[in-house]
Design a protein around this motif. Structure first.
Motif, PDB file in Angstrom:
ATOM      1  N   GLU A 208      -2.612   4.678  10.324  1.00 20.52           N
ATOM      2  CA  GLU A 208      -3.577   5.787  10.343  1.00 20.52           C
ATOM      3  C   GLU A 208      -3.067   6.983   9.535  1.00 20.52           C
ATOM      4  N   LYS A 209      -1.777   7.285   9.661  1.00 20.89           N
ATOM      5  CA  LYS A 209      -1.236   8.439   8.937  1.00 20.89           C
ATOM      6  C   LYS A 209      -1.139   8.171   7.440  1.00 20.89           C
ATOM      7  N   TRP A 210      -0.850   6.946   7.057  1.00 14.78           N
ATOM      8  CA  TRP A 210      -0.801   6.640   5.635  1.00 14.78           C
ATOM      9  C   TRP A 210      -2.186   6.722   4.994  1.00 14.78           C
ATOM     10  N   ILE A 211      -3.213   6.338   5.734  1.00 10.09           N
ATOM     11  CA  ILE A 211      -4.582   6.463   5.209  1.00 10.09           C
ATOM     12  C   ILE A 211      -4.946   7.937   5.053  1.00 10.09           C
ATOM     13  N   LYS A 212      -4.590   8.753   6.034  1.00 10.15           N
ATOM     14  CA  LYS A 212      -4.843  10.192   5.921  1.00 10.15           C
ATOM     15  C   LYS A 212      -4.096  10.778   4.724  1.00 10.15           C
TER      16      LYS A 212
ATOM     17  N   LEU B   4      -5.051   4.002  -8.368  1.00 11.57           N
ATOM     18  CA  LEU B   4      -3.946   3.434  -7.599  1.00 11.57           C
ATOM     19  C   LEU B   4      -4.075   3.774  -6.117  1.00 11.57           C
ATOM     20  N   ILE B   5      -4.518   4.989  -5.811  1.00 15.49           N
ATOM     21  CA  ILE B   5      -4.714   5.379  -4.415  1.00 15.49           C
ATOM     22  C   ILE B   5      -5.786   4.507  -3.771  1.00 15.49           C
ATOM     23  N   ASP B   6      -6.885   4.259  -4.481  1.00 14.33           N
ATOM     24  CA  ASP B   6      -7.935   3.390  -3.941  1.00 14.33           C
ATOM     25  C   ASP B   6      -7.418   1.966  -3.725  1.00 14.33           C
ATOM     26  N   GLU B   7      -6.598   1.479  -4.657  1.00 15.04           N
ATOM     27  CA  GLU B   7      -5.999   0.159  -4.493  1.00 15.04           C
ATOM     28  C   GLU B   7      -5.128   0.121  -3.234  1.00 15.04           C
ATOM     29  N   ALA B   8      -4.353   1.172  -3.042  1.00 14.75           N
ATOM     30  CA  ALA B   8      -3.454   1.232  -1.893  1.00 14.75           C
ATOM     31  C   ALA B   8      -4.238   1.200  -0.585  1.00 14.75           C
ATOM     32  N   LYS B   9      -5.316   1.950  -0.509  1.00 12.31           N
ATOM     33  CA  LYS B   9      -6.137   1.942   0.703  1.00 12.31           C
ATOM     34  C   LYS B   9      -6.718   0.557   0.954  1.00 12.31           C
TER      35      LYS B   9
ATOM     36  N   GLY C 107       0.818  -1.216   0.000  1.00 16.76           N
ATOM     37  CA  GLY C 107       0.000   0.000   0.000  1.00 16.76           C
ATOM     38  C   GLY C 107       0.847   1.258   0.000  1.00 16.76           C
ATOM     39  N   ILE C 108       1.896   1.272   0.819  1.00 12.51           N
ATOM     40  CA  ILE C 108       2.779   2.442   0.881  1.00 12.51           C
ATOM     41  C   ILE C 108       3.466   2.655  -0.463  1.00 12.51           C
ATOM     42  N   ALA C 109       3.927   1.577  -1.085  1.00 15.47           N
ATOM     43  CA  ALA C 109       4.594   1.700  -2.381  1.00 15.47           C
ATOM     44  C   ALA C 109       3.664   2.314  -3.418  1.00 15.47           C
ATOM     45  N   LYS C 110       2.416   1.890  -3.437  1.00 17.58           N
ATOM     46  CA  LYS C 110       1.456   2.435  -4.397  1.00 17.58           C
ATOM     47  C   LYS C 110       1.176   3.908  -4.117  1.00 17.58           C
ATOM     48  N   LEU C 111       1.093   4.282  -2.849  1.00 22.39           N
ATOM     49  CA  LEU C 111       0.846   5.684  -2.505  1.00 22.39           C
ATOM     50  C   LEU C 111       2.035   6.552  -2.893  1.00 22.39           C
ATOM     51  N   GLN C 112       3.241   6.058  -2.636  1.00 18.42           N
ATOM     52  CA  GLN C 112       4.418   6.835  -3.021  1.00 18.42           C
ATOM     53  C   GLN C 112       4.534   6.937  -4.538  1.00 18.42           C
TER      54      GLN C 112
ATOM     55  N   ASN D  96     -14.035  12.479   6.235  1.00 11.10           N
ATOM     56  CA  ASN D  96     -13.434  13.184   7.373  1.00 11.10           C
ATOM     57  C   ASN D  96     -12.209  12.464   7.930  1.00 11.10           C
ATOM     58  N   ASN D  97     -11.287  12.100   7.047  1.00 13.46           N
ATOM     59  CA  ASN D  97     -10.061  11.438   7.498  1.00 13.46           C
ATOM     60  C   ASN D  97      -8.879  11.929   6.663  1.00 13.46           C
ATOM     61  N   LEU D  98      -8.698  13.261   6.676  1.00 10.79           N
ATOM     62  CA  LEU D  98      -7.621  13.917   5.948  1.00 10.79           C
ATOM     63  C   LEU D  98      -6.502  14.306   6.912  1.00 10.79           C
ATOM     64  N   ILE D  99      -5.357  14.703   6.370  1.00 12.05           N
ATOM     65  CA  ILE D  99      -4.321  15.317   7.196  1.00 12.05           C
ATOM     66  C   ILE D  99      -4.929  16.548   7.849  1.00 12.05           C
ATOM     67  N   ASP D 100      -4.919  16.574   9.169  1.00 10.63           N
ATOM     68  CA  ASP D 100      -5.623  17.644   9.893  1.00 10.63           C
ATOM     69  C   ASP D 100      -4.819  18.160  11.072  1.00 10.63           C
ATOM     70  N   SER D 101      -3.564  17.764  11.132  1.00 10.46           N
ATOM     71  CA  SER D 101      -2.683  18.181  12.222  1.00 10.46           C
ATOM     72  C   SER D 101      -1.262  18.181  11.696  1.00 10.46           C
ATOM     73  N   ASN D 102      -0.426  19.039  12.253  1.00  9.22           N
ATOM     74  CA  ASN D 102       0.978  19.041  11.849  1.00  9.22           C
ATOM     75  C   ASN D 102       1.664  17.714  12.134  1.00  9.22           C
ATOM     76  N   GLU D 103       1.122  16.951  13.069  1.00  7.51           N
ATOM     77  CA  GLU D 103       1.666  15.637  13.374  1.00  7.51           C
ATOM     78  C   GLU D 103       1.463  14.667  12.218  1.00  7.51           C
ATOM     79  N   ASP D 104       0.524  14.974  11.331  1.00 10.89           N
ATOM     80  CA  ASP D 104       0.230  14.106  10.189  1.00 10.89           C
ATOM     81  C   ASP D 104       0.984  14.519   8.926  1.00 10.89           C
ATOM     82  N   ASP D 105       1.803  15.550   8.994  1.00 11.07           N
ATOM     83  CA  ASP D 105       2.458  16.099   7.809  1.00 11.07           C
ATOM     84  C   ASP D 105       3.313  15.052   7.097  1.00 11.07           C
ATOM     85  N   PHE D 106       3.200  15.022   5.775  1.00 14.76           N
ATOM     86  CA  PHE D 106       4.073  14.210   4.934  1.00 14.76           C
ATOM     87  C   PHE D 106       5.301  15.067   4.661  1.00 14.76           C
TER      88      PHE D 106
END
Length: 531
Positions: free
Chosen positions: A192-196, A165-170, A119-124, A228-238
């Motif tokens: 959780e952070k990769w899903i966000k 591809l993003i949907d496949e990764a999730k 999943g991570i490989a597909k997202l990247q 409602n599961n987006l990056i929403d905090s600086n702790e989630d920053d990519f």
């Protein structure tokens, strides 16, 4: 084979590999030491190799875009001039390092049913190709890493496949997630952070293409807001964190060139002027003055902000010890605590409270090392909480998503200022200053016309995106905002896309015959999603 011992600390882990970013990623994952007894590629080694390659090869395109978009003032793209070698290193780095490794991760992850790594490989892959389409338009995709002469696919077709591809990764991640935390330099194996990140990347793609298909973009964004599961905090920053070691070199590339004796280009006077005009405390974090009396053209009648305006092609004088350089953000440089004579001592957000006379001299820089500053341990923001808030504000204004654009605007600015403070714990931007800045900003926003509201959002995003010129380059081509300053002496028209690698055009048989026209088209034909 190089033996690498990973350490759990996110920042320390980056120190182990940044020194081999551009030339040894293949050695790093060369685990088939005995050709008679091959082993499967180790996913825990491939993952950090891909992350390091994506970031390590980002610097050249980031510098180019930062010059085009007037965050910086250096090089040919400061005058809109580029060649087939300008971005060749990045192109080759992605196609010979990052992309083959990502494809290997996908193949091995599928075979081993290692759903987290898969999943991570597909997202990247989605992130990397999306960025490459944004910059180059049509490029090799379906046959990349599979053919010596891969065909060029349309950017619009690639974007469509990336959404899938993003949907496949999730879906893969939701089958099961097991990743060695120390192998993930970005999120330390956080499902959780990769899903966000996945949802946020999809949001970005929808917003990027809203001029092409506004209905599909509005529907896609509305669905993501409902989830409602987006990056929403600086702790989630990519975001990638650099280290502080000079040997091997792990420091932020803007630091290594800006704080070297030869320096690297000039700070943008457009950036300086806009920050100072709006009484913005970020000026002290973005720009560090080496000589507090230096002025334009290496004079000694200024305030130390010796940079250049866009398109200035004058020869560089012997000014390495007087030109201003990048500050503590994003490069991990130095906070400028020197006096600024033209501003009030104790009024406004950009003031001289606590400032020290002579504080911007080279000698003072050494004092700050004790506070953890000036080490080069900066960051590379790629997809952040601040960016997501700006995306949502823009979507609210242009796609009628129903969110409060003014609130999102102030949240975006606050997130950016908080990220800056995290790099400067000894000199943070106070909560009171952030509140005052945003109160004034919100008042200006509420009094503006709908058109001016969008212009205000995009101007504030341009300021916050200092450190990621690629993002602002995309914004400008998509919205025409914020307005750029006229170049003093341009060498070409505004570059709609980046030039292809000359090596690609002279070795790939599918494009050799048309390479000259293809290259010129890069300068003058917009990417498919452009306004």
């Amino acid at each position: 084979m190089k033996v690498i011992k990973f350490i759990k600390s996110k920042r320390v882990a980056t120190l182990l590999m940044v020194g081999v970013l551009l030339g040894a990623c293949s050695d790093f994952i060369d685990i088939n030491a005995d050709p008679n007894n091959p082993t499967d590629p180790q996913l825990a080694l491939l993952l950090p190799a891909t992350q390091l390659s994506i970031v390590g090869n980002f610097n050249t395109i980031n510098r180019g875009a930062s010059n085009v978009i007037q965050h910086r003032a250096a090089g040919g793209l400061n005058r809109w001039d580029q060649t087939g070698t300008t971005f060749q290193a990045t192109w080759l780095g992605y196609y010979t390092q990052a992309i083959p490794d990502l494809e290997q991760m996908i193949t091995t992850g599928t075979e081993q049913e290692s759903w987290g790594y898969l999943g991570i490989a597909k997202l990247q892959k989605a992130f990397l190709y999306g960025m490459m389409v944004d910059l180059w338009g049509d490029l090799p995709y379906y046959e990349a890493a599979k053919s010596a002469n891969p065909r060029f696919d349309s950017g619009e077709e690639i974007y469509s496949d990336l959404l899938k591809l993003i949907d496949e990764a999730k879906a893969d991640i939701n089958k099961g997630f097991s990743v060695v935390p120390s192998s993930d330099l970005i999120y330390q194996g956080s499902r959780e952070k990769w899903i966000k990140f996945a949802n946020s990347l999809k949001f970005k793609f929808y917003l990027q293409t809203k001029n092409v298909n506004p209905t599909a973009s509005a529907q896609g964004i509305s669905a993501l807001l409902a989830e409602n599961n987006l990056i929403d905090s600086n702790e989630d920053d990519f975001t990638f964190l650099f280290g502080s070691s000079p040997a091997p070199e792990t420091r932020h590339p803007w630091y290594t060139t800006g704080y070297s004796p030869s320096r690297d280009g000039y700070v943008s006077m457009v950036l300086h002027d806009r920050l100072k005009e709006q009484d913005d405390p970020r000026l002290r974090y973005y720009i560090f003055r080496l000589n507090e009396k230096a002025g334009l053209a290496n004079s000694q009648v200024g305030e130390g902000y010796y940079g250049r305006y866009p398109g200035d092609g004058a020869a560089s004088p012997a000014d390495q010890q007087t030109r201003a350089i990048v500050g503590i953000y994003p490069s991990g440089g130095v906070f400028d605590n020197g006096m600024i004579p033209s501003i009030p001592d104790d009024q406004g957000l950009l003031n001289n409270i606590g400032a020290t006379t002579g504080a911007s001299a080279n000698s003072f820089r050494l004092v700050l090392f004790a506070n953890g500053d000036g080490t080069g341990a900066g960051i590379q923001p790629l997809l952040t909480n601040s960016m997501m808030k700006f995306y949502r504000a823009e979507a609210a204004l242009t796609l009628n998503t129903g969110e409060n654009a003014g609130e999102l605007l102030t949240q975006a600015v606050a997130a950016n200022m908080e990220a800056i403070s995290a790099l400067s714990p000894a000199f943070p931007i106070s909560s009171a200053s952030i509140l005052r800045f945003n109160e004034r900003l919100l008042g200006e926003f509420e009094a503006a016309s709908p058109e001016d509201k969008l212009a205000l959002v995009m101007m504030q995003k341009w300021i916050a995106m200092y450190g990621n010129g690629v993002e602002s380059y995309n914004d400008y081509r998509r919205t025409g905002l914020p307005e750029l300053v006229e170049l003093i002496s341009p060498l070409d028209v505004f570059p709609q896309r980046f030039f292809f690698s000359e090596t690609e055009l002279t070795s790939n048989e599918t494009v050799i015959e048309t390479r000259e026209q293809l290259q010129r088209n890069q300068q003058i034909i917009p990417v498919f999603w452009s306004r």
